[in-house]
Write a protein that holds these residues in place. Structure first.
Motif, PDB file in Angstrom:
ATOM      1  N   THR A   1      34.101  36.251  43.446  1.00 57.16           N
ATOM      2  CA  THR A   1      33.266  37.392  43.815  1.00 57.16           C
ATOM      3  C   THR A   1      32.324  37.669  42.668  1.00 57.16           C
ATOM      4  O   THR A   1      32.745  38.005  41.585  1.00 57.16           O
ATOM      5  N   GLY A   2      31.009  37.524  42.916  1.00 57.72           N
ATOM      6  CA  GLY A   2      30.084  37.645  41.803  1.00 57.72           C
ATOM      7  C   GLY A   2      30.321  36.508  40.825  1.00 57.72           C
ATOM      8  O   GLY A   2      30.305  35.343  41.174  1.00 57.72           O
ATOM      9  N   SER A   3      30.536  36.819  39.563  1.00 59.46           N
ATOM     10  CA  SER A   3      30.780  35.808  38.538  1.00 59.46           C
ATOM     11  C   SER A   3      32.238  35.735  38.143  1.00 59.46           C
ATOM     12  O   SER A   3      32.598  35.017  37.213  1.00 59.46           O
ATOM     13  N   VAL A   4      33.125  36.491  38.825  1.00 54.81           N
ATOM     14  CA  VAL A   4      34.537  36.564  38.468  1.00 54.81           C
ATOM     15  C   VAL A   4      35.368  35.962  39.591  1.00 54.81           C
ATOM     16  O   VAL A   4      35.228  36.347  40.752  1.00 54.81           O
ATOM     17  N   GLU A   5      36.211  35.019  39.230  1.00 54.22           N
ATOM     18  CA  GLU A   5      37.083  34.384  40.210  1.00 54.22           C
ATOM     19  C   GLU A   5      38.329  35.243  40.411  1.00 54.22           C
ATOM     20  O   GLU A   5      38.987  35.632  39.440  1.00 54.22           O
ATOM     21  N   LEU A   6      38.633  35.522  41.671  1.00 47.78           N
ATOM     22  CA  LEU A   6      39.808  36.323  41.990  1.00 47.78           C
ATOM     23  C   LEU A   6      41.019  35.402  42.073  1.00 47.78           C
ATOM     24  O   LEU A   6      41.290  34.786  43.103  1.00 47.78           O
ATOM     25  N   ARG A   7      41.774  35.315  40.993  1.00 50.26           N
ATOM     26  CA  ARG A   7      42.965  34.476  40.908  1.00 50.26           C
ATOM     27  C   ARG A   7      43.925  35.096  39.909  1.00 50.26           C
ATOM     28  O   ARG A   7      43.524  35.917  39.073  1.00 50.26           O
ATOM     29  N   PRO A   8      45.203  34.746  39.981  1.00 51.53           N
ATOM     30  CA  PRO A   8      46.136  35.251  38.967  1.00 51.53           C
ATOM     31  C   PRO A   8      45.745  34.782  37.579  1.00 51.53           C
ATOM     32  O   PRO A   8      45.321  33.637  37.390  1.00 51.53           O
ATOM     33  N   ARG A   9      45.891  35.664  36.601  1.00 52.54           N
ATOM     34  CA  ARG A   9      45.511  35.331  35.233  1.00 52.54           C
ATOM     35  C   ARG A   9      46.677  35.563  34.281  1.00 52.54           C
ATOM     36  O   ARG A   9      47.491  36.468  34.481  1.00 52.54           O
ATOM     37  N   SER A  10      46.710  34.752  33.232  1.00 51.84           N
ATOM     38  CA  SER A  10      47.714  34.937  32.189  1.00 51.84           C
ATOM     39  C   SER A  10      47.335  36.134  31.328  1.00 51.84           C
ATOM     40  O   SER A  10      46.234  36.694  31.450  1.00 51.84           O
ATOM     41  N   THR A  11      48.247  36.526  30.451  1.00 49.52           N
ATOM     42  CA  THR A  11      47.975  37.662  29.564  1.00 49.52           C
ATOM     43  C   THR A  11      46.750  37.396  28.704  1.00 49.52           C
ATOM     44  O   THR A  11      45.884  38.273  28.542  1.00 49.52           O
ATOM     45  N   GLY A  12      46.655  36.197  28.156  1.00 51.60           N
ATOM     46  CA  GLY A  12      45.490  35.861  27.336  1.00 51.60           C
ATOM     47  C   GLY A  12      44.203  35.916  28.123  1.00 51.60           C
ATOM     48  O   GLY A  12      43.173  36.374  27.618  1.00 51.60           O
ATOM     49  N   GLU A  13      44.229  35.469  29.379  1.00 53.11           N
ATOM     50  CA  GLU A  13      43.022  35.498  30.204  1.00 53.11           C
ATOM     51  C   GLU A  13      42.639  36.926  30.568  1.00 53.11           C
ATOM     52  O   GLU A  13      41.440  37.247  30.667  1.00 53.11           O
ATOM     53  N   ILE A  14      43.631  37.790  30.785  1.00 52.04           N
ATOM     54  CA  ILE A  14      43.327  39.199  31.065  1.00 52.04           C
ATOM     55  C   ILE A  14      42.613  39.823  29.875  1.00 52.04           C
ATOM     56  O   ILE A  14      41.595  40.518  30.023  1.00 52.04           O
ATOM     57  N   PHE A  15      43.131  39.586  28.663  1.00 56.56           N
ATOM     58  CA  PHE A  15      42.476  40.123  27.469  1.00 56.56           C
ATOM     59  C   PHE A  15      41.075  39.535  27.313  1.00 56.56           C
ATOM     60  O   PHE A  15      40.128  40.252  26.956  1.00 56.56           O
ATOM     61  N   ALA A  16      40.932  38.230  27.558  1.00 57.11           N
ATOM     62  CA  ALA A  16      39.622  37.591  27.409  1.00 57.11           C
ATOM     63  C   ALA A  16      38.613  38.180  28.392  1.00 57.11           C
ATOM     64  O   ALA A  16      37.458  38.462  28.026  1.00 57.11           O
ATOM     65  N   LEU A  17      39.037  38.385  29.653  1.00 56.19           N
ATOM     66  CA  LEU A  17      38.130  38.970  30.644  1.00 56.19           C
ATOM     67  C   LEU A  17      37.797  40.409  30.295  1.00 56.19           C
ATOM     68  O   LEU A  17      36.643  40.849  30.456  1.00 56.19           O
ATOM     69  N   ALA A  18      38.788  41.159  29.804  1.00 57.03           N
ATOM     70  CA  ALA A  18      38.536  42.549  29.404  1.00 57.03           C
ATOM     71  C   ALA A  18      37.525  42.602  28.260  1.00 57.03           C
ATOM     72  O   ALA A  18      36.595  43.420  28.275  1.00 57.03           O
ATOM     73  N   PHE A  19      37.686  41.738  27.261  1.00 60.02           N
ATOM     74  CA  PHE A  19      36.741  41.694  26.146  1.00 60.02           C
ATOM     75  C   PHE A  19      35.344  41.318  26.641  1.00 60.02           C
ATOM     76  O   PHE A  19      34.341  41.883  26.179  1.00 60.02           O
ATOM     77  N   ASP A  20      35.265  40.364  27.558  1.00 60.52           N
ATOM     78  CA  ASP A  20      33.959  39.911  28.048  1.00 60.52           C
ATOM     79  C   ASP A  20      33.243  41.025  28.804  1.00 60.52           C
ATOM     80  O   ASP A  20      32.050  41.283  28.574  1.00 60.52           O
ATOM     81  N   LEU A  21      33.965  41.696  29.725  1.00 64.66           N
ATOM     82  CA  LEU A  21      33.355  42.811  30.459  1.00 64.66           C
ATOM     83  C   LEU A  21      32.958  43.941  29.510  1.00 64.66           C
ATOM     84  O   LEU A  21      31.872  44.528  29.636  1.00 64.66           O
ATOM     85  N   TYR A  22      33.834  44.244  28.571  1.00 63.51           N
ATOM     86  CA  TYR A  22      33.569  45.334  27.624  1.00 63.51           C
ATOM     87  C   TYR A  22      32.344  45.017  26.768  1.00 63.51           C
ATOM     88  O   TYR A  22      31.513  45.900  26.504  1.00 63.51           O
TER      89      TYR A  22
END
Length: 502
Positions: A3-24
């Motif tokens: 959806t948009g530029s973000v893939e809706l899939r399960p993410r690991s803890t590291g990927e959650i932090f990475a996505l949060a940092f990127d959006l922020y």
């Protein structure tokens, strides 16, 4: 599913932090603005309260020293203390008043994050506008959660405070020869401590579990359109079975926040304290002694620590909300197959107003199984089935509903100047002026000779106080418009006199 530029899939803890940092990082000005509307005044008031308390302590320490004060000085000192006392008592009331609005700010930011994950880009006004009707639900859910989480901790505090008072009372009474504990055996004291320990541990565990269970109440309310109590129950359902994962993710977040806020505060405070005291006394840092003469150094350190604390809270609070919202989406993807729910919602075309979303909808709201079918809403950025879009009467829909329908029409049929113009009007009505400007700009790129587009851009620029762009669009409109009556109406309108060429 993407959806948009973000893939809706399960993410690991590291990927959650990475996505949060990127959006922020990419949307920091917007996220900071959304949270700072309420957070910044509250933090500044808290800093003023701390400084007022510090000033009272300084006046209390400095007043008795030196020669006796004359009457005017005594009156000035008394007036200062009265003013400080007044400020110290009034500021907490103002902070409490602002706190009523804080759940709304959390909801607005969580809504914005969800919308961006789903391919939308609402601004500050749209984020607050779309969550305005949910403010009451957010406040109730936050109040109940805070009571439930903090009540066990209050019990722990009282138990520890009572134990501390007993521990201090033993030597104090012993000094005055009144050993009131002489008749109490050490076994009884140890047994009491042994009984209190499980109570303290249990209370802490209960608070942690409740905090985990209710961590996702805000994104559940703004993302699914439920009320406060339903938001708490939805958060519990989402967290069930994943509490260990959530616990460790938030432990890592806590460590990150500690490194970002506490460590700089300790370093800066230590450096300022050593520097100020060294300059004041003219002695090496190792020979500094703490007495009344070093009071300015302590004041400087306190002010620096307050400033660092305010800056840290302003920077970390939006990130924490982004992190929580991403965990909410990640758990829904894992437990409820959120992409499938989104696809089903996107395939649902409203045939009549009764089947459409409620007033002031959230296009991102996709309800969990069991939610009311009347509140199901379209999700942008998803493929749509072949259908006749003319079957939807846009005039009978709310602005928020029109946004969802028009987004899906563009996805299915492509962009056209008329659809983009209608989308701009709907976005403007829900408060997303940035999205409206983008839609009108794209529409004009398709139909550069349409005077109506130039007129709408001129009006929008004027409302945004961009007078240079508004005058440029006025010139374009006057050049393109061929209807004498329309031209006369614009020239005679007093709203546009400052935009007309001389």
């Amino acid at each position: 599913m993407t959806t948009g530029s973000v893939e809706l899939r399960p993410r690991s803890t590291g990927e959650i932090f990475a996505l949060a940092f990127d959006l922020y990082r990419r949307h920091f000005p917007l996220f900071f603005s959304i949270s700072s509307v309420i957070l910044l005044p509250a933090l500044l008031l808290g800093a003023m309260s701390s400084i007022a308390t510090l000033a009272g302590v300084v006046m209390g320490l400095a007043g008795p020293s030196g020669d006796a004060l004359d009457l005017p000085a005594q009156e000035a000192s008394s007036a200062g203390l009265i003013f400080i006392s007044f400020i110290s008592n009034c500021i907490p009331a103002l902070i409490w008043l602002l706190g009523i609005f804080w759940p709304w700010a959390e909801g607005a930011l969580a809504f914005n994050v969800i919308e961006r994950i789903l391919g939308r880009a609402p601004g500050l006004r749209a984020s607050y506008g779309q969550t305005r009707r949910q403010w009451g639900s957010l406040w109730i859910a936050n109040l109940l959660a805070q009571i439930g989480i903090n009540l066990p901790l209050i019990v722990v505090y009282l138990v520890l405070l009572g134990g501390l008072m007993v521990a201090l009372a033993i030597p104090v009474f012993g000094v005055f020869g009144a050993d009131v504990f002489a008749g109490v055996s050490s076994i009884a004291l140890v047994a009491t401590a042994a009984l209190c320990a499980p109570l303290v541990i249990g209370a802490v565990v209960v608070s942690v579990v409740l905090a985990i269970n209710w961590a996702f109440r805000t994104p559940a309310i703004v993302g699914e359109g439920v009320d406060g109590l339903q938001g708490l129950s939805r958060s519990v359902a989402i967290a069930r079975g994943s509490r260990g994962l959530i616990f460790w993710r938030y432990i890592l977040l806590f460590l990150l926040e500690f490194v970002v806020s506490a460590v700089p505060a300790l370093i800066v405070g230590s450096v300022v304290l050593i520097g100020v005291l060294s300059l004041q006394q003219g002695t090496p840092p190792g020979n500094i002694t703490l007495d009344v003469t070093v009071l300015p150094g302590l004041i400087a350190v306190s002010i620096v620590l307050i400033a660092v604390s305010v800056i840290g809270a302003l920077l970390l609070t939006p990130f924490r909300i982004v992190f929580t919202t991403l965990n909410y989406l990640d758990l829904r993807i894992r437990k409820e197959n959120l992409p499938v729910l989104l696809a089903k919602a996107a395939a649902r075309t409203p045939e009549a107003p009764a089947a459409a979303a409620p007033a002031a909808p959230s296009p991102s709201a996709v309800h969990a199984p069991g939610a009311s079918p009347a509140s199901s809403q379209l999700a942008p950025g998803l493929p749509q089935p072949s259908t006749s879009w003319q079957a939807v009467d846009l005039a009978k829909l709310t602005p928020g509903q029109r946004v969802g329908v028009l987004f899906n029409r563009i996805r299915a049929e492509g962009e056209s100047a008329q659809t983009l113009k209608e989308l701009a009007q709907a976005l403007k009505e829900v408060g997303d002026w940035g999205g409206a400007l983008d839609s009108l700009t794209r529409a004009r790129a398709i139909a550069p000779d349409d005077p109506d587009l130039a007129y709408n851009l001129m009006v929008l620029y004027r409302e945004r106080r961009d007078m240079t762009a508004a005058r440029r669009m006025m010139e374009e409109y006057l050049r393109l418009e061929t209807d004498p009556k329309a031209l006369a109406a614009v020239r005679d309108n007093p709203r546009f006199k400052d935009l007309l060429p001389e």
